[in-house]
Design an enzyme around this catalytic site. Structure first.
Site, PDB file in Angstrom:
ATOM      1  N   ASP A 232      30.932  -4.665  -3.719  1.00  0.00           N
ATOM      2  CA  ASP A 232      31.477  -4.569  -5.077  1.00  0.00           C
ATOM      3  C   ASP A 232      32.997  -4.445  -5.041  1.00  0.00           C
ATOM      4  OD1 ASP A 232      31.157  -4.071  -8.038  1.00  0.00           O
ATOM      5  OD2 ASP A 232      32.016  -2.153  -7.459  1.00  0.00           O
TER       6      ASP A 232
ATOM      7  N   HIS B 264      27.639   0.720 -17.089  1.00  0.00           N
ATOM      8  CA  HIS B 264      28.841   0.914 -17.898  1.00  0.00           C
ATOM      9  C   HIS B 264      29.481   2.256 -17.586  1.00  0.00           C
ATOM     10  CE1 HIS B 264      27.134  -2.002 -21.154  1.00  0.00           C
ATOM     11  NE2 HIS B 264      27.672  -2.640 -20.122  1.00  0.00           N
TER      12      HIS B 264
END
Length: 1121
Positions: free
Chosen positions: A257, A780
């Site tokens: 990531d 989120h």
């Protein structure tokens, strides 16, 4: 995510290193860490105070209320610490619902003190500012500090003062401790700001006669600020919450990531579970987890994770193989299921990502069959049909049961199928192929006519009917009994805890986007801009919604795009100021700036009053910066959508960037014309799913906005709900809320107070969080509940109690929307319009290539000549007109070079320049080279090129350089003498000044001829006059320092461009900058070079050899000495 918890050791290390206070902070860096790898002898050597001090020992694993749980050993010697650890180290412990192993401990010096020397201090961030809490009674029994503590809020961009601390926080503190505490709190607050903390709590903070002691500390930092704070933070380790182990696979995905522009997340919940997920999208991943838990699968849910942001095939392969490896390590008696789900993607190439997953499935087909894995797939978005096809094919070729579904199937329906609660269709219906939007059969190049004269949502009153009354935010309960939960009083008055304000700033616009809205796009996002233009075209807009682009990494230029099937040019500017100045009609800024530059570019955009709406796409902007943007936006009346968003869409009017996905989804979801339903969501992918759900259950979307997944979105749910309430065309509102934050309670309050009267259908995702034993950070940044009222379950119940329509689960959201819509149609509030087929638009080449279709883009663009018609056209003028008007060579050059029909005197001047620059004898370098090449037997092109290659600043290229130098000096207001002196001081030659032969006493007649013509015909000769003044100064020093022919043409041409009336000042300067003036010399001298070539060939001159007597042969200096 942004706010991440750090260990107590890390927090104290930051504090001890960087706090700046006059208070004496004791025991700095006096802590020792004990883990399974600890060597006690080495530990005591590194920390000799362990042998002499009384000690405290406690676990450092993000456990709250350790003292009350009996997890702190106090006032022990080192042997006592070891004995205490025997009863706690590597022991299973339950903290709340979380079960975990204690394996990381902190040892610190024991600080003798009394109860009245213990204090409590906490700083935490909210949208409006940073709250500082202080209580004069700290320690284990501090109790409900929210109710008891003194507090003050430091608004965003404000500064905290010691007077504020004394007057508002230290009211119950003895005078002899106020100075120490006020200084420490000031230093702590500055540390909190400088190191981007989001939460910092010290309890107790001990203050004795000797100074300050920080006993227990808990903290979170904004992980997105690493690029700012890396030098101070170093390599920060973020421990997992207690009860959840840190797995190497999680670290591997986190590393992927960090190296990717995409988002890749993985959290292992139960590695032995039978239900595994591989979900695309931060919002969708939460919805799938909710549905699994709602269907009774919480104990078998193995993982939470998501991939989004258009990962590459390789990245998706690496992600998929990690999950497949994990799920095929232990068998389950019932076999296992893998749910590969997702909402309808906005811009991710589904086929490309699925290719990575297919590769992983092929690699693991043996273990997958051995572990009896069944795979369920549901996805939509760009090229999803090809993705589903390859996924189905790999199931057939490998023998692995793979059930594949597209947008025709509700997003979470595959969960019910996977868990046995819903039958699996044999042949699910398939939606239209991505390729099913092409040019219409007509050959018209016109923008398609408007497909609807009135909006779906505009009120229509039949002649024989009375106007419908405005609907309330509620319908008869019996119409929803079969769908909605029975009303319960599980949550009472939670919404009262939230601030009372629910409206938006009066200065902000209710209508953000209209049919003629124009936007400036920051960033070279050509695919997103093309998507906007295709949307504009299919919505029958008269003009594209994008006026210009800003990209600071290239110079000003034009970028080509499609408008239907035609190619058009869009200006791209290096700086924002130029774009704003030249496109004052633009009132929307769409920022694709990176997380590092988004803050500065947004600040700059808000300096221009014309901008009313800004969409910030970037994810990962530090929260402190976002809050500053929000404050400035509120002050200036600017609406911010984002950060961390795909944007929003207003069907028939305007769409932000990639919102709504490709045109097949735009058409399938009927986003080319307005409906009656408006929605607001956090998730971008889920907003596209809402487009799909609403289009299937109602007359369509009127407007939809994804506010973004960060903790502090630029605009809130309530901001948009109030706008929707004030928009007549909107008849009902859909809100997709989320765990974390309290914004949904403002909607509750609005419904109860009557400021929201339209029906509101609402569902908050993240209900699964309360079922997990340990805290899970969802995709989120804002999807994390810090208190009970922020959970999705609490908010759903509060909304239900307030009168909103809340389904049982996301599975039934579409059913509730349909029921509310049908009721509005029944009572006449909505009168559906007759559907009209949408216009058509071509598909881009890249997608057409993948789907077997072609629309080949042009390799070149030209704006000066067109030979495709019946006759040749020069800059819009047919060749017959060129001759009829007797434009001459100068006129043709004006058309082809400057795209203008120049005045007669300008054409004559160009021709004169070509004549006087045609040749200057065989001795100059260019002619010499041409002659040498010709005599070597080379052809005309080679000989001409050889001569042309000598043109530069020293020969012939002085036209451009002279024009630039003199223009810069003149435009800056520099006097001729100042200019000459400056050039001398800088050691630079003045281009266009000086001649080898000619002088003031022996003038160059070429210059004289041109000067006479220019003085007689040019409207103004300011730059030429300036150059002649410079000549007076230079020739007074040396008579041959005259304004030569190159210099004269350069300055005169600038006067021509600036004063002939055909160019703006910027255009004139641009032509000089790009080398047009040197083109005059190149074109003119080419005639002479060709003449020399032909002359040598006609004279039949042999190979040239330079004579020896014209060469000075010398030895190297060291040899000649």
């Amino acid at each position: 995510m942004s706010a991440k918890a750090i260990s107590e050791q890390t927090g104290k290390e930051f504090l001890y290193k960087y706090i700046c206070t006059s208070a004496a902070v004791h025991n700095r860096f006096c802590y020792a860490r004990v883990t399974t790898e600890t060597d006690w002898d080495r530990l005591t050597q590194e920390h000799p105070w362990l042998l002499t001090e009384r000690l405290v020992v406690k676990p450092d694993q993000l456990i709250k209320r350790r003292g009350k749980l009996g997890l702190v050993g106090i006032n022990l010697d080192l042997q006592g610490v070891k004995e205490w650890l025997k009863g706690h180290f590597m022991r299973d412990t339950t903290v709340g619902k979380a079960k975990g192993v204690l394996k990381n401990f902190l040892i610190e010096p024991f600080v003798p003190h009394t109860q009245d020397e213990e204090f409590y201090v906490c700083i935490y961030a909210t949208r409006e500012g940073d709250h500082v809490l202080f209580h004069h009674e700290g320690g284990v029994e501090v109790g409900d500090v929210d109710a008891k503590a003194q507090r003050l809020m430091v608004a965003v961009d404000d500064k905290l003062s010691e007077d504020q601390v004394r007057e508002q926080l230290l009211t119950h503190i003895p005078d002899d401790k106020k100075e120490v505490l006020s200084s420490f709190i000031m230093g702590l607050f500055n540390l909190y700001e400088d190191l981007y903390f989001t939460y910092l709590e010290i309890n107790p903070l001990v203050v004795t006669q000797e100074g300050v002691y920080v006993l227990d500390m808990a903290a979170k930092i904004d992980a997105t600020a690493e690029y700012i704070c890396k030098a101070k933070w170093g390599d920060v380790e973020f421990p997992p919450p207690f009860g959840r182990e840190a797995y190497p696979e999680e670290a591997y995905i986190a590393d992927l990531d960090a190296k990717s522009g995409a988002s890749l997340k993985l959290t292992l919940l139960n590695p032995c579970g039978r239900i595994w997920t591989m979900v695309a999208g931060g919002g969708a991943s939460v919805v799938y987890s909710d549905t699994i838990c709602d269907r009774g699968g919480v104990d078998e849910l193995a993982n939470y994770g998501e991939y989004s942001g258009a990962p590459s095939e390789q990245q998706t392969y690496d992600y998929a193989k990690t999950i497949l490896s994990l799920m095929t390590r232990e068998k389950h008696p019932q076999g296992k299921v893998l749910i590969i789900g997702g909402s309808i993607a906005n811009f991710t190439n589904v086929a490309a990502t699925f290719k990575g997953i297919v590769r992983a499935i092929k690699d693991y087909q043996g273990p997958l069959k051995e572990h009896e894995v069944i795979i369920f797939v549901r996805r939509g978005g760009p090229n999803y049909q090809e993705g589903l096809r390859v996924m189905g094919e790999v199931g057939k070729t490998t023998g692995i049961p793979i059930h594949v579904f597209g947008t025709e199937t509700h997003m979470t329906a595959i969960v019910g199928m996977a868990l046995g609660h819903r039958p699996i269709p044999n042949q699910p219906p398939m939606d239209a192929h991505t390729a099913n939007f092409l040019l219409n059969s007509s050959n018209s190049a016109m923008t398609p006519a408007t497909t609807r004269t009135a909006s779906f949502s505009e009120p229509r009153t039949p002649n024989n009917a009375t106007p419908a009354k405005k609907s309330k935010a509620g319908l008869p309960a019996d119409s929803l009994d079969s769908i909605l939960w029975p009303l319960k009083n599980l949550v009472t008055a939670i919404w009262k805890e939230v601030q009372a304000s629910s409206g938006c700033s009066g200065a902000k616009a209710t209508t953000l986007f209209r049919k003629h809205t124009k936007a400036i796009v920051w960033g070279m996002q050509t695919r997103a801009v093309q998507g906007m233009m295709d949307f504009d075209y299919v919505c029958s807009r008269d003009e594209p919604s994008v006026a210009a682009m800003v990209y600071p990494f290239t110079g000003d230029h034009k970028q080509k795009f499609y408008w239907g099937h035609k190619e058009i040019l869009l200006p791209v500017y290096k700086n924002m100021a130029d774009a704003m100045k030249k496109h004052p009609e633009s009132d929307v800024m769409i920022s694709f700036a990176s997380l590092r530059s988004a803050y500065d570019s947004t600040i700059e955009a808000m300096q221009y009053p014309q901008i009313h709406t800004i969409a910030i796409i970037a994810e990962g902007i530090p929260e402190a910066q976002t809050r500053k943007l929000i404050k400035m936006a509120d002050e200036k009346g600017v609406t911010i959508i984002g950060p961390a968003t795909v944007g929003g869409i207003k069907p028939g009017c305007f769409k932000i960037g990639n919102t709504g996905g490709m045109l097949d989804n735009i058409l399938a979801s009927k986003l080319y014309r307005p409906g009656s339903v408006a929605y607001v969501s956090r998730s971008g992918g889920m907003s596209n799913e809402l487009n799909n759900i609403i289009s299937r259950t109602t007359d369509g979307v009127y407007e939809g906005v994804a506010i973004g997944g960060d903790r502090y979105p630029g605009s809130t749910f309530m901001d948009h709900v109030i706008r929707y309430e004030d928009t007549p065309g909107i008849k009902m509102i859909v809100v997709l809320g989320e765990i974390g934050g309290t914004e949904e309670y403002k909607i509750c309050q609005g419904i109860k107070e009557g400021s929201i009267t339209k029906p509101v259908v609402c569902w908050c995702i993240g209900t699964c969080a309360t079922m997990f034993a340990s805290e899970v950070q969802f995709g989120h940044a804002g999807a994390c509940a810090n208190q009970a009222s922020e959970t999705a379950v609490a908010k759903n119940q509060a909304l239900r109690d307030a009168g909103a329509y809340v389904p049982k689960s996301f599975d039934e959201l579409g059913d509730v929307i349909r029921t509310v819509y049908d009721e509005l149609v029944t009572n006449g509030t909505i009168i559906p319009a007759q559907e009209v087929p949408p216009p058509t638009v071509p598909m881009d080449y890249s997608w057409a290539r993948e789907l077997g279709l072609i629309r080949k883009p042009a390799s070149f663009m030209t704006s000066i000549c067109d030979e495709r018609g019946q006759e040749l056209i020069y800059a819009g003028m047919p060749i017959t007109e060129v001759f009829k008007e007797e434009m001459g060579l100068g006129g043709v050059l004006g058309l082809l070079w400057f795209q203008r029909r120049l005045p007669r005197y300008a054409c004559q001047f160009i021709e004169m320049c070509l004549m006087v620059t045609a040749d200057h004898g065989p001795a100059v370098s260019g002619a010499h080279n041409t002659i040498v090449c010709a005599r070597a037997g080379k052809d005309l092109i080679s000989s001409l090129t050889s001569g042309l290659l000598t043109i530069g600043d020293r020969f012939g290229g002085a036209l451009d350089a002279a024009a630039k130098q003199f223009s810069k000096a003149f435009d800056s207001g520099m006097l001729p003498m100042e200019f000459v002196n400056k050039m001398k001081k800088d050691g630079k030659l003045i281009m266009g000044i000086g001649h080898r032969v000619k002088s003031i006493n022996n003038p160059d007649m070429r210059v004289q001829i041109l000067k006479d013509f220019v003085k007689q015909h040019f409207p103004s000769t300011q730059l030429l006059d300036y150059a002649l003044d410079v000549e007076k100064i230079t020739t007074s020093k040396k008579p041959n320092l005259i304004l030569n022919v190159d210099g004269f043409i350069g300055v005169a041409f600038v006067d021509l461009l600036r004063t002939c009336g055909g160019f703006t000042r910027d255009e004139a300067d641009e032509f000089v900058e790009i080398g047009a003036l040197n083109g005059i010399f190149v074109l003119g001298r080419s005639m002479g070079f060709i003449g020399h070539y032909l002359d040598q060939k006609r004279l039949k001159q042999g190979l040239y050899r330079h004579p020896w007597d014209d060469i000075s042969y010398v030895l190297p200096e060291h040899m000649s000495m």
